[in-house]
Structures are given as structure tokens and as C-alpha cells.
Design an enzyme around this catalytic site. Structure first.
Site, PDB file in Angstrom:
ATOM      1  N   GLU A 208       0.825  -1.214  -0.009  1.00 48.36           N
ATOM      2  CA  GLU A 208       0.011  -0.023  -0.088  1.00 48.36           C
ATOM      3  C   GLU A 208       0.831   1.212  -0.065  1.00 48.36           C
ATOM      4  O   GLU A 208       1.876   1.237   0.735  1.00 48.36           O
ATOM      5  CB  GLU A 208      -0.860  -0.163   1.208  1.00 48.36           C
ATOM      6  N   GLY A 342       3.546   2.300  10.877  1.00 44.37           N
ATOM      7  CA  GLY A 342       2.954   1.590  12.258  1.00 44.37           C
ATOM      8  C   GLY A 342       2.514  -0.020  12.087  1.00 44.37           C
ATOM      9  O   GLY A 342       3.061  -0.881  12.605  1.00 44.37           O
ATOM     10  N   ALA A 343       1.728  -0.202  11.093  1.00 40.97           N
ATOM     11  CA  ALA A 343       1.318  -1.651  10.666  1.00 40.97           C
ATOM     12  C   ALA A 343       0.659  -1.577   9.318  1.00 40.97           C
ATOM     13  O   ALA A 343       0.228  -0.375   8.762  1.00 40.97           O
ATOM     14  CB  ALA A 343       0.353  -2.024  11.666  1.00 40.97           C
ATOM     15  N   MET A 344       0.398  -2.589   8.735  1.00 34.84           N
ATOM     16  CA  MET A 344      -0.374  -2.820   7.581  1.00 34.84           C
ATOM     17  C   MET A 344      -1.342  -3.951   7.463  1.00 34.84           C
ATOM     18  O   MET A 344      -1.183  -4.914   7.828  1.00 34.84           O
ATOM     19  CB  MET A 344       0.563  -3.066   6.412  1.00 34.84           C
ATOM     20  N   GLU A 345      -2.511  -3.558   6.760  1.00 37.58           N
ATOM     21  CA  GLU A 345      -3.805  -4.272   7.109  1.00 37.58           C
ATOM     22  C   GLU A 345      -3.831  -5.737   6.139  1.00 37.58           C
ATOM     23  O   GLU A 345      -4.927  -5.826   6.074  1.00 37.58           O
ATOM     24  CB  GLU A 345      -4.973  -3.526   6.945  1.00 37.58           C
ATOM     25  N   ASN A 346      -2.873  -6.038   5.281  1.00 34.87           N
ATOM     26  CA  ASN A 346      -3.008  -7.109   4.366  1.00 34.87           C
ATOM     27  C   ASN A 346      -3.889  -8.181   4.842  1.00 34.87           C
ATOM     28  O   ASN A 346      -3.875  -8.510   5.855  1.00 34.87           O
ATOM     29  CB  ASN A 346      -1.575  -7.716   3.969  1.00 34.87           C
ATOM     30  N   HIS A 378      -6.971  -1.204  15.105  1.00 30.97           N
ATOM     31  CA  HIS A 378      -6.746  -0.540  13.651  1.00 30.97           C
ATOM     32  C   HIS A 378      -6.766  -1.441  12.786  1.00 30.97           C
ATOM     33  O   HIS A 378      -7.514  -1.297  11.833  1.00 30.97           O
ATOM     34  CB  HIS A 378      -5.784   0.678  13.646  1.00 30.97           C
ATOM     35  N   GLU A 379      -5.707  -2.389  12.585  1.00 26.90           N
ATOM     36  CA  GLU A 379      -5.812  -3.260  11.617  1.00 26.90           C
ATOM     37  C   GLU A 379      -6.988  -4.366  11.460  1.00 26.90           C
ATOM     38  O   GLU A 379      -7.267  -4.597  10.090  1.00 26.90           O
ATOM     39  CB  GLU A 379      -4.214  -3.826  11.694  1.00 26.90           C
ATOM     40  N   HIS A 382      -9.675  -2.785   9.823  1.00 31.72           N
ATOM     41  CA  HIS A 382      -9.679  -2.447   8.391  1.00 31.72           C
ATOM     42  C   HIS A 382     -10.065  -3.975   7.631  1.00 31.72           C
ATOM     43  O   HIS A 382     -10.076  -3.866   6.327  1.00 31.72           O
ATOM     44  CB  HIS A 382      -7.882  -2.445   8.097  1.00 31.72           C
TER      45      HIS A 382
END
Length: 944
Positions: A208, A342-346, A378-379, A382
């Protein structure tokens, strides 16, 4: 995706760059029964569509030449819509020895119009073979198909000698390869060190917003949703992970294994993920049978258990709240040693910075625990907002990020009430107001076409303002109305894409019986008029109302004047820097109008009264004479209130222009304040003033302000214990208050911190410090040579990233400029201090009064290297620019900043963050010009 940005840094240090100038223009009502709200308001006041064409989209194709000099057949930044991917069959093989990867992809495509060309995305990939196959997978041509490359748009084009016919099924087959990326995007390498000092390598993805094209040729836009079948080759000492569960493993010889994963759900390319590593995991099962696993470096496995508990509880909450089951069989959360955001929602494989997922109860503080819980919330949000329903284009990224940010608070409030996340939400909205009250702000839904513009959309406006207007909307619709509306939205657009207006339609829309039975997203066939909602007895056009909040920038200031039983209310655009007597005032106000859901209480009302303000001014009539009136009663509205001079009808509203000295007088309430939120905010603002003045070397005011703060808050400081006792709110207060006291050289604080530091050093780091005060202890210890050297040594061997972040913050607090320069060089080297930590390190050095020029000079000198590490528009480069420029406060510094950015205009001309940073610098200049003498006089009077 979650950025560490201000949430992590400003949560732990309430010195925020947006804290000045609200106080110049605001007035306050102070009914005694609302002291808590009053204090929050005072402190707030102290902190003072869809676009298809690209810029060259109308140019003839011949103007765009491929790398081989031939005309490229497509001129737009965005792909043509006449070829749609249906299913990707991907084989990927990362070689962790050569640090290269190779792969092949067979893409089933749906052709909408007859064409000879297939145009798709590819960036930094070498294409070895390209073939078009028919539905029987037979070659359409005996010839090798040429591949045209157009790097400016990150596109390739493949020519088929035989026309691809509309309605027919085809496959596009490509073989490709590339080095594993050195940065944080695409398919990149990450490393970690074992306790024995061995460096190990893994390969991970981050796509992303526009980096899937760096790992495979693909249709890399959110609207091109497709299924993915993934196979990954690896060695015997590694595991492979992807979005879906492992189906089977095949041994293919030469010591290689090929892992086959189940077919994915239909999703956008930026959500695809795959990782090859040697991590360990801990797993659990939700009540609905979803397998959740937390992965980490083997020697950090013991830090994964809290994340598992949180993920299990939060995923179960979301399934119930959204009334839609999580659609995948598993959910993996993995801590990647090198990670920029911080993080990623794959989908099914969420990736995290280690500080955002791992929690060690012996080292991590209450703030660290809250942070980890927020990021997981948060993730996981998503997985519905962003993954199940995705914005149609990046101009509406707030539909992903604003919702995920808001659902952090909704979920934690329900699942972890002891964390008091509602206190933190106020900080979030204060931060949004700080950005939105500058002219350099932008509408929530904004134009974004190329990758740089798209990256910049991941900012305070999309995340924090998005969350704050959703909070206002939830209170407007009621909790039940909001929840049922977003369930309709998710059901209506699942596995599809949505636009801004689709959300408003779904919240209110009338559904036909056919829609109800077929679409399964309407709960009743008899609803109110389309797009209408009753609010305070009035019919409301919700789409029209919310467009005023998403399609124009800024925040409204609501003015209130009472005469007898009449309330005269008005609205104007609130601006921090520009006052009504400034020449530009009228032009900056022109055209701005919000539909504001006002709420108010009076001295005689038990319940909140509501009114929708849709005009520049209005008159409200109260039922009876009252002593006072307070608007935005629970601070749920995203607007600021200003109480004008009252007529001769009584003294119920204290209505004056609030100058700095009057605002500081009102902070007198904080001395006896029992709520930690306003106390923390008040301390944060005073410390902000102090840091600004200290950097200007204004000795008398700096000394007097420090003296006043220590005298005034001595009782609060002295009652703090050096422990981890108390509620999360109490622990957060302790962390901030003792940090401030030691930073201000308060003798009892320094004495205790030195005692704890020496005990810790004598034990060679084996004695556990109270987690909430450990960073303060390290900062005091770092002020002498031996302490600083010891902390740097411990930084190099620590196996806990949360602990290392505290060490680094302490090291960057040194008043020795040579030590600060050494830190910056270590950060640029990327070995001792990882490159991912360089932006926050630059900010830490810049906020140090000894380091702000040092950091700025470092950025200027190493600009090109920094842009190589952190692409233009990325969070990293934005953090570096804002973190350095906003420390300045003089016209000379402003000129220097402008000269530098002018010298690199070609690079940064598109960057919105330059305007944001520069306007914050101008704000600092103006604050000192308006308020320095007032503060000097006020302090002299109080101390004398």
C-alpha cells in the site's frame, strides 16, 4: 495502514507542534457545574470527486515514449478500464542468499473492448517473458511478444498480434525478476540479529498504496479486485506465509520446498502479502473458529502473548459489531524487524513494526500497552473497512483510514474500558484541529493521481479528522443508527468498491423490497425519505450535510451571543494565523459554510438540546431565562465555540476575548484538578510554550516559565510515586509529569532518577525499572559521558524494540552536540540504528534545544540520500520535514527554509507537506510576536 506519526510520539510526549494561537480569539463560558468540560475547552482553545484525467491525459500517445524509443500506447497515469483482472496465479521465489527474487504470474483477464494492447503496472522489474493465452491456455502467437516500458507512469504494455475480443477469456503470462528492495516498499529484505550476534535475513512485502507493481506485474489500482492463488518457494529452514492458509507443501528438489496456499477472496492488489522467514508463533482460536497467530523473531516469541489475547478479543468484537463474520479461515499478525509505518492491514496477514505488536510486561509501559492495543484494533477494523469494502480511488482513502482510526476507539472502549481510550480520543481531535485550522490543510476527499500525491493522503486529515467527523456523525445519528447504517454499507459493497457518497447513501437510503430481499443489506422495506433523517424534529439531507465536512477543508468557529432568551449563533472558518483585521481574512472566509449539528445545555436543562446550523447565522429561542448556556456539551462536535460579548441581560456568560494572560489565569483551575486529561493537556501546552521560547534563547522568560511551572505543579509532581501502580490514566500522568520535572532539573526528581539509573547500571541492566518512568530514568542517566555510552551499548544488544526506543529517546536528549551528530550518522548508516528509526531520530534531535539546527543541517546535507531511503510523499520524508522545520520560529529561519526548498523545487513542487511545515513555522513566528511580551509581564507579576 497505520502511521506511527504523532500518535506514538505525541501520545508519549504531549508537546505537539499545533498548540499555539487558539487563545488569541476565543472566549469561554464557565458554569461551575461543567468545570470538567470547561477545562477541556480552555485547553483546546490554548491549542489554538473522483478524477479520471491525469495532468497529461489528453496528450497523444506518441508524446509518451517507451524506454526503447517506441510510442507507448497509453498516456494516462491510471490504467484503462477495458481489461479487468479476474484471477492471479502467482509463483514467487525469493533467494535470501543472493537477495534476489524471481517469479511468474498467469493473470486471467476479462476483455471489455476489442484491443491489441494490454497495459498494466510494473516497477523496477525485469520482464523475461510475456505471452497471451486463449481460454484453453494456447498461445495466441508463435512470436515472442515485445514488452514496452514507460517508467514515468510505472506501466508496461504488451502487444498481441491477434485482437483480444470483447467478452472472451484470456490469460496473460509473464516471467520476471528483480533484487529484493532495499527500502520498505514492494518485496523487500529485512534483517535481525540473534542474541549470539548472527544476522539473519527475511523477505516481506508492503504494497500500500502503489507498490504491488514492485513485486509482480499487476493491475495495481484498488478498483481491480481479483482472486489470488499463491505459491512460494523456500528453503527448509524457513516458513512461508501469505494471505490464505497453507494448502500443501511440495518438495521440488535442490533443497527447495514449494508452499501452495488456498485461493484468496476477491481483493485489491495492495492487500496481497507474502513473507519468507524463520519466525516462531503463538496461536489461538476465536469463538467462531478463526485461527489467530502472532509471529515474531524466535528470541522475541515471549513478547507475543498480549497481542494474541488482544487480537482474539477484538476480532470477536468486530464480528459482532459489524454483524458480518470475518471471511477468512485465519488471521496472522507478524512483527517485521524493518517496517516504516506502524502496521499494514493485508487481508489475513497483517504486518507490524515490532513496537506496534510486541509487548513485554517487564519492560513495556502503560502507554506502550495502549499503543499496541490501538494498532491491533486499527488493523483488524480494516479487515472490514478497507479490505471487505475498499475505496474506489485514493482520493477517498479516509473511508479506510478514518473508519479504522475511529473503530480503534469504539472497539477499545467496549473491550478494554480500563484503558480509558476516550481520553486519548480528545488528543486525536486536538491534533486534527491543529492541522485543519491552517490554510495548508486540505479537504478529507482530495485529488490524488500519482504515487507521490497518493502517499501524502495518508495524513492527519484522512486519519484523525476522518475519525472525528465520524464521531460527530455517530452522535448525530445515535449509536444504533450509526451502527446499522455502516452494516448496510458493508453488506451492500462487500468485495467491491465505494465512494464518499456511497457511505451517506447507505446510512440513510430507502430500500425497495427488491433491494431488501436480493441485497440483504436493508433491515426494513419502509424507511424515511431517501437521504433524509430527522434531527431535532428537522428533516436533514445527510449527503448534503456531510459533503460540507468532506469536500471542503477547515473547521468552523461557532459564535454565540445571548440576549435574554435568544441565542444568536453564527459560523465562520477558524484560522490560527489570520485574524479578522488581516487583509486576507475575507478572501479566506469566502465560500465556506458547514452544516453543523449543534448541541447545547443550559443551567436549567437536564437533557442536551440539538439544532442543525445550515446558514451563516441563526437565532435560537430558549424555553426560559437561564444562568448560562454551553454549546458542544460533550465535545462530540468537530467545531470550536466562541462566546461573544453579552448584552445587558445578566452575567450568565463570561464573554471576553481570551488573551494569553487571561488564558493562563484560567489554567489556575488545574491546580485543584482531579481529572488527568485536562491536567495533561495543560502541562503539555505550557511545556510547548517553554520549548518554543527556550530554542530562541530568551533567557528571562525561559527561566521564569520553568520556575512558574515547577512551583505551580509542585504538589502534582511530589505526589507521584516511582512505580507502576494505579490506573492507566494515573500511570500516563506519572510518566509525563516526572519526565517534565526531570527535564526542568527539579532536584528531587533528578536525585531519584540518578539513584535508579545507577542501581540499574550496577546490576548490568538486570534490575527492572518501573516501566512508566524508565525513559525518564534513562534520560537523566544519558546526561553524562559514561551513562550515555552505557545506554548506547545496551541499545546495541537489547532484544526489545520498545526498550530500544526508550534508549534512543534518552540518547537524543543529550546536551552534547557531538553525541547528537554521532547518533544521526549511526541512523544514516542503518546498522546500529535501523533506517526505519531515522525519521523519528531526526525529530528527537530537532526538538532538543541543542539539536534543532544540527538536525536541519543534517537534512539539507543528506537530502538526496534521505529521499532514496524514504520516497517523496512517504510518511518518513514527511516526518523529517515537519519534525525539523516546525522547531523554528524566526523570520531568518523561515527565509532559510524557503531558500532550501526553492533549491529543490523540481523534486518537491508537488509535496503538500512543505506548505504544512512552512505555515507551522509562520505560526510560531506570529505566536511569539503576539504573546512574548504578554507572557514576560504575566510571569513577572506571578513570580513577584
Amino acid at each position: 495502514m497505520l502511521h506511527i506519526k504523532s500518535l506514538k510520539l505525541s501520545y508519549k510526549k504531549t508537546v505537539i507542534v499545533h498548540k499555539f494561537f487558539l487563545l488569541d480569539r476565543i472566549q469561554i463560558s464557565i458554569p461551575k457545574t461543567f468545570i470538567m468540560h470547561l477545562l477541556l475547552v480552555i485547553l483546546l482553545f490554548l491549542e489554538s470527486q473522483f478524477c479520471v484525467q491525469s495532468s497529461d491525459s489528453n496528450s497523444p500517445a506518441g508524446d509518451n515514449l517507451a524506454t526503447n524509443g517506441l510510442p507507448f500506447p497509453w498516456s494516462k497515469v491510471r490504467l484503462p478500464n477495458y481489461i479487468v483482472p479476474v484471477h492471479y496465479h502467482l509463483l514467487i521465489h525469493p533467494n535470501l542468499t543472493t537477495l534476489k527474487f524471481s517469479g511468474s504470474v498467469k493473470i486471467e483477464i476479462d476483455v471489455k473492448n476489442n484491443t491489441n494492447w494490454v497495459v498494466l503496472h510494473s516497477k523496477n522489474l525485469k520482464i523475461f517473458t510475456a505471452t497471451v493465452l486463449d481460454e484453453n491456455e494456447a498461445h495466441l502467437s508463435d512470436k515472442v511478444l515485445s514488452v514496452l516500458e514507460y517508467p514515468a507512469h510505472e506501466q508496461i504494455a504488451i502487444f498481441s498480434p491477434k485482437i483480444l475480443t470483447s467478452g472472451e477469456k484470456y490469460f496473460l503470462y509473464l516471467e520476471f525478476g528483480a533484487p529484493l528492495s532495499d527500502g520498505f516498499y514492494g518485496f523487500y529484505k529485512s534483517t535481525y540479529k540473534t542474541k549470539a550476534g548472527e544476522t539473519r535475513v527475511l523477505a516481506s512485502t508492503h504494497f500500500e498504496p502503489t507498490s504491488a507493481r514492485m513485486a509482480l506485474p499487476c493491475f495495481d489500482e484498488p478498483i481491480f479486485k481479483a482472486n489470488y492463488t499463491v505459491r512460494i518457494r523456500r528453503g527448509p529452514s524457513h516458513i512461508a506465509l501469505s494471505n490464505m492458509p497453507l494448502e500443501q507443501t511440495v518438495e521440488i528438489g535442490n533443497g527447495l520446498f514449494e508452499d501452495h496456499f488456498e485461493v484468496s477472496v476477491k481483493m485489491s492488489s495492495y492487500l496481497l502479502a507474502f513473507i519468507v522467514c524463520d519466525f516462531r508463533s503463538v496461536s489461538g482460536m476465536t469463538a467462531t473458529g478463526i485461527n489467530i497467530s502472532i509471529y515474531a523473531v524466535p528470541e522475541k516469541w515471549h513478547q507475543t502473548h498480549y497481542a494474541l489475547e488482544a487480537a482474539l478479543r477484538l476480532l470477536e468484537f468486530y464480528e459482532q459489531y459489524f454483524n458480518i463474520l470475518y471471511p477468512l479461515p485465519k488471521m496472522d499478525l507478524i512483527a517485521i524487524p524493518d517496517f516504516q509505518s506502524g502496521a499494514m492491514e493485508n487481508w489475513g496477514l497483517t504486518t507490524y513494526r515490532e513496537t506496534s505488536l510486541l509487548y513485554d510486561p517487564d519492560i513495556s509501559s502503560a502507554s506502550d500497552k495502549l499503543w499496541v492495543t490501538l494498532v491491533i484494533g486499527h488493523e483488524l477494523a480494516h479487515q472490514w473497512f478497507g479490505n471487505l469494502v475498499t475505496m474506489e480511488w485514493w482520493n477517498d482513502i479516509w473511508l479506510n483510514e478514518g473508519f479504522a482510526r475511529y473503530m480503534e476507539f469504539v472497539s477499545l472502549e467496549a473491550v478494554y474500558p480500563e484503558l480509558k481510550v476516550e481520553d486519548h480520543f480528545l488528543d486525536t481531535c486536538f491534533g486534527a484541529i491543529g492541522r485543519d485550522s491552517l490554510n495548508s490543510s486540505r479537504p478529507i476527499s482530495s485529488l490524488a493521481e500519482n504515487p507521490t500525491q497518493i502517499k501524502e493522503m495518508f495524513d492527519t486529515v484522512s486519519y484523525d479528522k476522518g475519525a472525528c467527523i465520524l464521531h460527530m456523525l455517530r452522535n448525530f445519528l445515535t449509536n444504533e443508527g450509526f451502527q446499522s447504517g455502516i452494516i448496510r454499507y458493508l453488506r451492500r459493497f462487500r468485495y467491491s468498491n465505494a465512494r464518499n457518497e456511497d457511505l451517506w447513501d447507505s446510512l440513510i437510503k430507502t430500500c425497495s423490497e427488491e433491494d431488501f430481499t436480493a441485497g440483504e443489506y436493508c433491515y426494513s422495506s419502509t424507511q424515511a425519505t431517501k437521504n433524509a433523517y430527522r434531527f431535532a424534529g428537522e428533516h436533514i439531507d445527510l449527503k448534503k450535510m456531510m459533503s460540507t465536512w468532506t469536500l471542503q477543508k477547515g473547521i468552523p468557529l461557532v459564535t454565540v451571543r445571548r440576549q435574554g432568551r435568544r441565542l444568536y449563533v453564527g459560523q465562520e472558518r477558524f484560522l490560527k494565523i489570520v485574524l479578522p483585521n488581516d487583509p486576507s481574512w475575507n478572501s479566506l472566509q469566502e465560500g465556506y459554510l458547514w452544516h453543523i449539528p449543534l448541541t447545547y445545555k443550559t443551567s436549567h436543562s437536564e437533557h442536551e438540546v440539538k439544532h442543525l446550523l445550515t446558514t451563516k447565522s441563526d437565532v435560537l429561542t430558549l424555553d426560559e431565562e437561564v444562568d448560562w448556556v454551553k454549546l458542544n456539551t460533550d465535545m462530540n462536535g468537530y467545531y470550536i465555540v466562541h462566546y461573544d460579548e453579552e448584552g445587558k441581560t445578566g452575567n450568565s456568560i463570561l464573554a471576553r476575548r481570551l488573551s494569553l494572560d487571561r488564558a493562563l489565569d484560567l489554567i489556575g483551575y488545574l491546580k485543584s484538578e482531579t481529572h488527568n486529561v485536562p491536567l495533561l493537556q495543560g502541562l503539555g501546552y505550557l511545556q510547548s510554550f517553554y520549548k518554543l521560547i527556550e530554542k530562541r534563547h530568551i533567557a528571562d522568560v525561559t527561566h521564569n516559565l520553568k520556575t512558574y511551572i515547577l512551583q505551580y505543579f509542585r504538589d502534582v509532581i511530589d505526589k507521584q510515586t516511582w512505580s507502576d501502580d494505579g490506573t492507566v490514566s494515573d500511570r500516563r500522568l506519572r510518566e509525563e509529569v516526572l519526565s517534565l520535572a526531570c527535564d526542568f532539573n527539579y532536584p528531587p526528581c533528578l536525585e531519584k532518577a540518578k539513584q535508579l539509573f545507577n542501581s540499574w547500571v550496577d546490576s548490568n541492566g538486570t534490575v527492572s525499572l518501573p516501566t512508566d518512568v524508565s525513559e525518564t530514568v534513562y534520560m537523566v542517566g544519558a546526561q553524562d559521558d559514561s551513562g550515555w555510552a552505557y545506554l548506547l551499548e545496551k541499545y546495541g544488544v537489547s532484544m526489545c524494540e520498545t526498550e530500544k526506543s526508550k534508549f534512543l529517546s534518552a540518547l537524543a536528549s543529550s546536551k552534547d552536540s557531538k553525541k547528537l551528530s554521532r547518533l544521526l550518522q549511526l541512523g544514516m548508516g542503518g546498522t546500529v540504528i535501523k533506517t526505519q528509526n531515522l525519521p523519528s531520530l531526526i525529530y528527537m534531535v530537532a526538538r532538543n534545544p541543542v539539536g534543532h539546527f544540527l538536525a536541519w543541517d543534517f537534512v539539507k546535507k543528506h537530502w538526496n540520500e534521505l529521499v532514496e531511503k524514504f520516497p517523496l510523499g512517504s510518511f518518513g520524508i514527511r516526518s523529517i520535514i515537519v519534525g525539523t522545520v516546525t522547531q523554528f520560529s524566526s523570520t531568518e529561519e523561515l527565509r532559510e527554509v524557503e531558500v532550501f526548498f526553492k533549491s529543490i523545487t523540481e523534486q518537491v513542487s508537488q509535496l503538500r507537506v512543505i506548505q504544512v511545515a512552512t505555515e507551522n513555522l509562520e505560526k510560531n513566528i506570529m505566536w511569539l510576536k503576539r504573546n512574548l511580551e504578554t507572557m514576560r509581564t504575566w510571569l513577572q507579576q506571578r513570580l513577584n
